[in-house]
Scaffold this motif. Structure first.
Motif, PDB file in Angstrom:
ATOM      1  N   UNK A  40       0.844  -1.199   0.000  1.00  0.00           N
ATOM      2  CA  UNK A  40       0.000   0.000   0.000  1.00  0.00           C
ATOM      3  C   UNK A  40       0.878   1.248   0.000  1.00  0.00           C
ATOM      4  N   UNK A  41       1.916   1.234   0.837  1.00  0.00           N
ATOM      5  CA  UNK A  41       2.835   2.375   0.898  1.00  0.00           C
ATOM      6  C   UNK A  41       3.523   2.575  -0.441  1.00  0.00           C
ATOM      7  N   UNK A  42       3.991   1.489  -1.037  1.00  0.00           N
ATOM      8  CA  UNK A  42       4.686   1.571  -2.320  1.00  0.00           C
ATOM      9  C   UNK A  42       3.761   2.122  -3.408  1.00  0.00           C
ATOM     10  N   UNK A  43       2.520   1.648  -3.431  1.00  0.00           N
ATOM     11  CA  UNK A  43       1.552   2.150  -4.410  1.00  0.00           C
ATOM     12  C   UNK A  43       1.333   3.643  -4.234  1.00  0.00           C
ATOM     13  N   UNK A  44       1.297   4.088  -2.974  1.00  0.00           N
ATOM     14  CA  UNK A  44       1.085   5.515  -2.695  1.00  0.00           C
ATOM     15  C   UNK A  44       2.270   6.357  -3.151  1.00  0.00           C
ATOM     16  N   UNK A  45       3.492   5.855  -2.937  1.00  0.00           N
ATOM     17  CA  UNK A  45       4.681   6.619  -3.334  1.00  0.00           C
ATOM     18  C   UNK A  45       4.775   6.739  -4.854  1.00  0.00           C
ATOM     19  N   UNK A  46       4.129   5.832  -5.560  1.00  0.00           N
ATOM     20  CA  UNK A  46       4.141   5.870  -7.026  1.00  0.00           C
ATOM     21  C   UNK A  46       2.918   6.589  -7.592  1.00  0.00           C
ATOM     22  N   UNK A  47       2.022   7.017  -6.702  1.00  0.00           N
ATOM     23  CA  UNK A  47       0.793   7.663  -7.144  1.00  0.00           C
ATOM     24  C   UNK A  47       0.748   9.128  -6.763  1.00  0.00           C
ATOM     25  N   UNK A  48      -0.453   9.635  -6.596  1.00  0.00           N
ATOM     26  CA  UNK A  48      -0.644  11.032  -6.257  1.00  0.00           C
ATOM     27  C   UNK A  48      -1.952  11.207  -5.498  1.00  0.00           C
ATOM     28  N   UNK A  49      -2.088  12.362  -4.844  1.00  0.00           N
ATOM     29  CA  UNK A  49      -3.303  12.649  -4.085  1.00  0.00           C
ATOM     30  C   UNK A  49      -4.499  12.668  -5.038  1.00  0.00           C
ATOM     31  N   UNK A  50      -5.563  11.991  -4.624  1.00  0.00           N
ATOM     32  CA  UNK A  50      -6.791  11.888  -5.424  1.00  0.00           C
ATOM     33  C   UNK A  50      -6.540  11.221  -6.777  1.00  0.00           C
ATOM     34  N   UNK A  51      -5.546  10.330  -6.789  1.00  0.00           N
ATOM     35  CA  UNK A  51      -5.264   9.576  -8.005  1.00  0.00           C
ATOM     36  C   UNK A  51      -6.231   8.423  -8.155  1.00  0.00           C
ATOM     37  N   UNK A  52      -6.040   7.648  -9.204  1.00  0.00           N
ATOM     38  CA  UNK A  52      -6.948   6.524  -9.476  1.00  0.00           C
ATOM     39  C   UNK A  52      -6.328   5.181  -9.108  1.00  0.00           C
ATOM     40  N   UNK A  53      -5.355   5.197  -8.196  1.00  0.00           N
ATOM     41  CA  UNK A  53      -4.723   3.936  -7.786  1.00  0.00           C
ATOM     42  C   UNK A  53      -5.745   3.045  -7.072  1.00  0.00           C
ATOM     43  N   UNK A  54      -5.615   1.760  -7.317  1.00  0.00           N
ATOM     44  CA  UNK A  54      -6.468   0.783  -6.641  1.00  0.00           C
ATOM     45  C   UNK A  54      -5.659   0.080  -5.556  1.00  0.00           C
ATOM     46  N   UNK A  55      -6.361  -0.591  -4.676  1.00  0.00           N
ATOM     47  CA  UNK A  55      -5.665  -1.356  -3.642  1.00  0.00           C
ATOM     48  C   UNK A  55      -4.845  -2.476  -4.286  1.00  0.00           C
ATOM     49  N   UNK A  56      -3.654  -2.749  -3.765  1.00  0.00           N
ATOM     50  CA  UNK A  56      -2.806  -3.813  -4.323  1.00  0.00           C
ATOM     51  C   UNK A  56      -3.500  -5.168  -4.265  1.00  0.00           C
ATOM     52  N   UNK A  57      -3.126  -6.029  -5.191  1.00  0.00           N
ATOM     53  CA  UNK A  57      -3.678  -7.387  -5.228  1.00  0.00           C
ATOM     54  C   UNK A  57      -3.031  -8.246  -4.146  1.00  0.00           C
ATOM     55  N   UNK A  58      -3.771  -9.255  -3.727  1.00  0.00           N
ATOM     56  CA  UNK A  58      -3.208 -10.286  -2.854  1.00  0.00           C
ATOM     57  C   UNK A  58      -2.635 -11.379  -3.746  1.00  0.00           C
ATOM     58  N   UNK A  59      -1.399 -11.232  -4.135  1.00  0.00           N
ATOM     59  CA  UNK A  59      -0.737 -12.225  -4.983  1.00  0.00           C
ATOM     60  C   UNK A  59       0.767 -12.185  -4.701  1.00  0.00           C
ATOM     61  N   UNK A  60       1.524 -13.021  -5.418  1.00  0.00           N
ATOM     62  CA  UNK A  60       2.973 -13.092  -5.208  1.00  0.00           C
ATOM     63  C   UNK A  60       3.302 -13.160  -3.711  1.00  0.00           C
ATOM     64  N   UNK A  61       2.779 -14.207  -3.075  1.00  0.00           N
ATOM     65  CA  UNK A  61       2.865 -14.300  -1.622  1.00  0.00           C
ATOM     66  C   UNK A  61       4.298 -14.427  -1.114  1.00  0.00           C
ATOM     67  N   UNK A  62       5.165 -15.015  -1.913  1.00  0.00           N
ATOM     68  CA  UNK A  62       6.570 -15.116  -1.497  1.00  0.00           C
ATOM     69  C   UNK A  62       7.177 -13.727  -1.377  1.00  0.00           C
ATOM     70  N   UNK A  63       6.903 -12.884  -2.373  1.00  0.00           N
ATOM     71  CA  UNK A  63       7.402 -11.509  -2.339  1.00  0.00           C
ATOM     72  C   UNK A  63       6.770 -10.736  -1.187  1.00  0.00           C
ATOM     73  N   UNK A  64       5.481 -10.953  -0.969  1.00  0.00           N
ATOM     74  CA  UNK A  64       4.791 -10.277   0.133  1.00  0.00           C
ATOM     75  C   UNK A  64       5.418 -10.653   1.468  1.00  0.00           C
TER      76      UNK A  64
END
Length: 241
Positions: free
Chosen positions: A46-70
């Motif tokens: 979520x933090x990473x998605x926010x750092x790559x986005x902007x205020x009032x952007x159209x980013x969606x919540x990250x997927x629950x996938x790539x569990x090893x990486x998570x």
């Protein structure tokens, strides 16, 4: 600007109910180490998605996938948090030991005061460090570039950064308190009403409702506030010049 970030984060946390519930399941079992690490890993996303986005952007919540990486990301977040907290604990223990060996109560008192202050500083730095790590492709070394973290704090504004972080904590605490008070008030009213008909089952009734309240908070309220907090951290980081 900070209020706009909070507003964005509030709305962002409601974008996907199914993802919120998935995070709620992790939150519910976060007293166990494995789910807790996965929880940290998803919050990192979520933090990473926010750092790559902007205020009032159209980013969606990250997927629950790539569990090893998570899981690996969660371990990184856990390691960074522990190391920053350990710094304050080590300083506290040194002062406390000096106070004990010299029989100077003032140093012991100073140790406890230092522990409180250093823990606050550690929490601020660890939150910023994790965000900086997320913005640098997950490089754990970036989390300990103290000079870079200080430059970021100065760029954003130390008072603005600390104040916005305190705002996140305060908002989360107030919402949690209000939810608990409201729900337990409802439980109390229902228990009082039931007592007129079935006096003997009132304790069991209130106990059952209390469990439902705890489940609701763990499955919905805490995940919502976690998303709000992590989104806010990432967007505040983007205020740097």
């Amino acid at each position: 600007m900070i209020l706009e970030i909070y507003k964005d984060a509030f709305g962002y946390a409601l974008k996907d109910g199914s993802t919120l519930l998935k995070l709620g399941v992790l939150s519910l079992f976060s007293f166990l180490i494995i789910p807790f690490i996965f929880l940290l890993g998803y919050e990192y996303r979520i933090i990473k998605t926010a750092t790559e986005g902007m205020i009032n952007g159209n980013e969606t919540l990250p997927e629950f996938n790539n569990y090893t990486t998570m899981f690996k990301d969660g371990l990184k977040v856990l390691a960074v948090s522990i190391i920053y907290i350990l710094i304050s604990v080590v300083i506290f223990l040194l002062l406390f030991f000096i106070g004990l060996t010299t029989n100077m109560e003032s140093i012991i008192v100073l140790a406890f005061i230092a522990l409180i202050i250093l823990n606050i500083i550690s929490l601020i730095f660890s939150a910023l460090a994790v965000t900086h790590m997320a913005a640098n492709n997950g490089s754990i070394n970036a989390a300990f570039h103290i000079r870079e973290l200080k430059d970021i704090m100065q760029s954003i504004g130390v008072l603005k950064l600390v104040g916005s972080y305190f705002g996140i904590f305060l908002i989360s605490a107030v919402i949690s308190f209000v939810v608990y008070v409201f729900v337990f008030a409802v439980v109390g009213i229902l228990g009082f009403a039931v007592s007129y008909v079935y006096v003997d089952i009132v304790p069991a009734f209130i106990w059952a409702l209390s469990i439902i309240v705890d489940l609701f908070v763990a499955l919905v309220v805490w995940p919502y506030l976690n998303i709000f907090s992590c989104r806010s951290y990432g967007l505040i980081y983007n205020l740097r010049e």
